[in-house]
Design a protein around this motif. Structure first.
Motif, PDB file in Angstrom:
ATOM      1  N   PHE A  63       0.823  -1.196   0.000  1.00 42.45           N
ATOM      2  CA  PHE A  63       0.000   0.000   0.000  1.00 42.45           C
ATOM      3  C   PHE A  63       0.867   1.258   0.000  1.00 42.45           C
ATOM      4  CE2 PHE A  63      -2.432  -3.245   2.378  1.00 42.45           C
ATOM      5  CZ  PHE A  63      -3.508  -3.375   1.518  1.00 42.45           C
ATOM      6  N   LYS A  64       0.309   2.343  -0.463  1.00 38.88           N
ATOM      7  CA  LYS A  64       1.015   3.616  -0.430  1.00 38.88           C
ATOM      8  C   LYS A  64       1.209   4.036   1.022  1.00 38.88           C
ATOM      9  CE  LYS A  64      -0.818   5.240  -4.862  1.00 38.88           C
ATOM     10  NZ  LYS A  64      -1.603   6.294  -5.543  1.00 38.88           N
ATOM     11  N   PRO A  65       2.315   4.737   1.304  1.00 32.70           N
ATOM     12  CA  PRO A  65       2.590   5.143   2.698  1.00 32.70           C
ATOM     13  C   PRO A  65       1.429   5.880   3.346  1.00 32.70           C
ATOM     14  CG  PRO A  65       4.504   5.531   1.323  1.00 32.70           C
ATOM     15  CD  PRO A  65       3.401   5.108   0.398  1.00 32.70           C
ATOM     16  N   GLN A  66       0.769   6.769   2.585  1.00 31.61           N
ATOM     17  CA  GLN A  66      -0.334   7.530   3.177  1.00 31.61           C
ATOM     18  C   GLN A  66      -1.519   6.630   3.510  1.00 31.61           C
ATOM     19  OE1 GLN A  66       0.998   7.998   0.201  1.00 31.61           O
ATOM     20  NE2 GLN A  66      -0.505   8.562  -1.390  1.00 31.61           N
ATOM     21  N   GLU A 111      -3.384   2.519   9.892  1.00 33.00           N
ATOM     22  CA  GLU A 111      -2.864   2.414  11.259  1.00 33.00           C
ATOM     23  C   GLU A 111      -3.651   3.300  12.206  1.00 33.00           C
ATOM     24  OE1 GLU A 111       1.765   1.544   9.837  1.00 33.00           O
ATOM     25  OE2 GLU A 111       1.212   3.483  10.717  1.00 33.00           O
ATOM     26  N   ARG A 112      -3.946   4.518  11.779  1.00 35.66           N
ATOM     27  CA  ARG A 112      -4.649   5.448  12.651  1.00 35.66           C
ATOM     28  C   ARG A 112      -6.121   5.079  12.810  1.00 35.66           C
ATOM     29  NH1 ARG A 112      -1.836  11.416  11.615  1.00 35.66           N
ATOM     30  NH2 ARG A 112       0.185  10.795  12.478  1.00 35.66           N
ATOM     31  N   LEU A 113      -6.707   4.503  11.763  1.00 36.16           N
ATOM     32  CA  LEU A 113      -8.079   4.023  11.892  1.00 36.16           C
ATOM     33  C   LEU A 113      -8.155   2.886  12.911  1.00 36.16           C
ATOM     34  CD1 LEU A 113      -9.383   4.046   8.198  1.00 36.16           C
ATOM     35  CD2 LEU A 113     -10.254   5.406  10.116  1.00 36.16           C
ATOM     36  N   PHE A 114      -7.164   2.005  12.878  1.00 34.81           N
ATOM     37  CA  PHE A 114      -7.136   0.912  13.853  1.00 34.81           C
ATOM     38  C   PHE A 114      -6.921   1.471  15.256  1.00 34.81           C
ATOM     39  CE2 PHE A 114      -4.882  -2.926  15.729  1.00 34.81           C
ATOM     40  CZ  PHE A 114      -6.059  -3.612  15.957  1.00 34.81           C
ATOM     41  N   ALA A 115      -6.043   2.471  15.376  1.00 31.74           N
ATOM     42  CA  ALA A 115      -5.840   3.117  16.678  1.00 31.74           C
ATOM     43  C   ALA A 115      -7.146   3.710  17.188  1.00 31.74           C
ATOM     44  CB  ALA A 115      -4.771   4.207  16.556  1.00 31.74           C
ATOM     45  N   ILE A 147      -0.805   4.916  20.876  1.00 27.18           N
ATOM     46  CA  ILE A 147       0.232   5.924  20.587  1.00 27.18           C
ATOM     47  C   ILE A 147       1.169   5.417  19.502  1.00 27.18           C
ATOM     48  CG2 ILE A 147       2.220   7.153  21.547  1.00 27.18           C
ATOM     49  CD1 ILE A 147       0.733   7.193  24.234  1.00 27.18           C
ATOM     50  N   LEU A 148       1.559   4.139  19.571  1.00 22.50           N
ATOM     51  CA  LEU A 148       2.453   3.564  18.564  1.00 22.50           C
ATOM     52  C   LEU A 148       1.818   3.610  17.180  1.00 22.50           C
ATOM     53  CD1 LEU A 148       4.980   1.992  17.682  1.00 22.50           C
ATOM     54  CD2 LEU A 148       3.813  -0.115  18.390  1.00 22.50           C
ATOM     55  N   LEU A 149       0.560   3.209  17.078  1.00 25.33           N
ATOM     56  CA  LEU A 149      -0.131   3.227  15.793  1.00 25.33           C
ATOM     57  C   LEU A 149      -0.240   4.639  15.241  1.00 25.33           C
ATOM     58  CD1 LEU A 149      -2.938   0.653  16.632  1.00 25.33           C
ATOM     59  CD2 LEU A 149      -1.291   0.414  14.760  1.00 25.33           C
ATOM     60  N   TRP A 150      -0.322   5.610  16.117  1.00 21.27           N
ATOM     61  CA  TRP A 150      -0.486   7.010  15.688  1.00 21.27           C
ATOM     62  C   TRP A 150       0.849   7.660  15.353  1.00 21.27           C
ATOM     63  CZ3 TRP A 150      -5.341   8.691  14.804  1.00 21.27           C
ATOM     64  CH2 TRP A 150      -5.498  10.034  14.454  1.00 21.27           C
ATOM     65  N   THR A 151       1.928   7.251  16.048  1.00 17.26           N
ATOM     66  CA  THR A 151       3.204   7.962  15.903  1.00 17.26           C
ATOM     67  C   THR A 151       4.332   7.130  15.303  1.00 17.26           C
ATOM     68  OG1 THR A 151       4.003   7.342  18.112  1.00 17.26           O
ATOM     69  CG2 THR A 151       2.624   9.322  17.953  1.00 17.26           C
ATOM     70  N   THR A 162      -0.623  -5.533  16.744  1.00 14.16           N
ATOM     71  CA  THR A 162       0.106  -4.290  16.463  1.00 14.16           C
ATOM     72  C   THR A 162       1.603  -4.491  16.642  1.00 14.16           C
ATOM     73  OG1 THR A 162      -1.764  -2.891  17.096  1.00 14.16           O
ATOM     74  CG2 THR A 162       0.428  -1.882  17.142  1.00 14.16           C
ATOM     75  N   ALA A 163       1.997  -5.140  17.742  1.00 16.12           N
ATOM     76  CA  ALA A 163       3.417  -5.386  17.987  1.00 16.12           C
ATOM     77  C   ALA A 163       4.030  -6.234  16.880  1.00 16.12           C
ATOM     78  CB  ALA A 163       3.608  -6.070  19.344  1.00 16.12           C
ATOM     79  N   LEU A 164       3.325  -7.277  16.454  1.00  5.22           N
ATOM     80  CA  LEU A 164       3.842  -8.156  15.398  1.00  5.22           C
ATOM     81  C   LEU A 164       3.812  -7.470  14.038  1.00  5.22           C
ATOM     82  CD1 LEU A 164       2.272 -11.570  16.475  1.00  5.22           C
ATOM     83  CD2 LEU A 164       4.605 -10.730  16.858  1.00  5.22           C
ATOM     84  N   TYR A 165       2.822  -6.638  13.808  1.00  8.38           N
ATOM     85  CA  TYR A 165       2.743  -5.878  12.554  1.00  8.38           C
ATOM     86  C   TYR A 165       3.948  -4.958  12.404  1.00  8.38           C
ATOM     87  CZ  TYR A 165       1.434  -1.843   9.704  1.00  8.38           C
ATOM     88  OH  TYR A 165       1.444  -0.789   8.802  1.00  8.38           O
ATOM     89  N   PHE A 166       4.280  -4.235  13.464  1.00  8.03           N
ATOM     90  CA  PHE A 166       5.433  -3.327  13.389  1.00  8.03           C
ATOM     91  C   PHE A 166       6.735  -4.115  13.249  1.00  8.03           C
ATOM     92  CE2 PHE A 166       2.575   0.019  14.522  1.00  8.03           C
ATOM     93  CZ  PHE A 166       3.196   1.179  14.083  1.00  8.03           C
ATOM     94  N   THR A 167       6.752  -5.337  13.743  1.00  7.65           N
ATOM     95  CA  THR A 167       7.955  -6.169  13.639  1.00  7.65           C
ATOM     96  C   THR A 167       8.089  -6.777  12.252  1.00  7.65           C
ATOM     97  OG1 THR A 167       7.783  -6.713  15.996  1.00  7.65           O
ATOM     98  CG2 THR A 167       9.205  -8.115  14.646  1.00  7.65           C
TER      99      THR A 167
END
Length: 236
Positions: free
Chosen positions: A39-42, A48-52, A92-96, A144-149
């Motif tokens: 997916f595009k970065p935006q 991510e923010r919708l999930f947050a 906070i992680l999903l947002w930042t 979320t933790a595994l997604y970022f990993t």
């Protein structure tokens, strides 16, 4: 609808087992698709923010239900449980996408949420709102933790273990003092869960708190060894 009562939660019931199976299925699906996210970065940031926001809204509805049911109190409704703190950090992680926040979510979040999903401290069974809130938020922390990993390429470090342990030990006396002031039991610092948990294997009060320190560090090290970035030799 939020306040609708249901049967009491039963550990390892069909509903509970279905949630555990669903968690493993989602983890496997995330791992298998980790290199296929294009997916595009935006759009990634928006997702991510919708999930947050979904996690935040779910937790807000939970507190609304507590008020409606006359259950909200300073002794048991403040966001001072390990998984409640991990949920805030996950949002906070999903947002930042902050790396320091990732360390806490990865170690404390996975370690606490997996144990919570396996042995929930929960009194409302399926299909009560509380059942969905509990498992949605806890699974959200793990995913979320595994997604970022796996997808975003973040990697846990041993330094992250130390930072997380320090953060937890800074929180402990604060939470303990709040427990005394409000007659609460946040982080189970005054007594063990009444319906059974892994704490039952760690000795009587207060020694299980010290035992938990060692178990926590061990779990963090195992997570680090499993998920750390592998060093590839130049000769391979």
């Amino acid at each position: 609808m939020i306040g609708k009562e249901s049967s009491a939660f039963e550990m390892f019931s069909s509903a509970h087992l279905a949630v555990i199976i669903a968690l493993f299925f989602v983890i496997i699906l995330l791992f298998l698709s980790r290199k296929k996210w294009s997916f595009k970065p935006q759009n990634i940031r928006r997702t991510e923010r919708l999930f947050a926001c979904s996690l935040l809204v779910m937790d807000i509805f939970y507190h609304i239900w507590l008020f409606q049911a006359g259950r909200w109190s300073f002794s048991n409704s403040l966001p001072l449980e390990l998984c409640s703190i991990s949920l805030v950090m996950t949002i906070i992680l999903l947002w930042t996408s902050n790396k320091h926040v990732y360390d806490f979510v990865f170690y404390a979040g996975i370690g606490g949420a997996i144990q919570a999903v396996a042995t929930p401290v929960l009194d409302m069974g399926f299909p009560h709102f509380r059942f969905f809130h509990f498992f949605y938020t806890h699974i959200g922390i793990v995913i979320t933790a595994l997604y970022f990993t796996w997808v975003k390429g973040y990697r846990p470090t041993f330094k992250g273990i130390i930072k997380t342990m320090v953060a937890l030990n800074v929180l402990l006396p604060i939470v303990f003092a709040i427990n005394i002031f409000f007659q609460g039991n946040y982080m189970f610092l005054r007594t063990k869960p009444t319906n059974g948990s892994l704490l039952d294997f760690l000795g009587p009060y207060p020694w299980y708190i010290l035992s938990l320190e060692g178990v926590t560090f061990f779990i963090f090290v195992v997570l680090w060894l499993v998920f750390r970035k592998k060093v590839v030799s130049a000769n391979t």
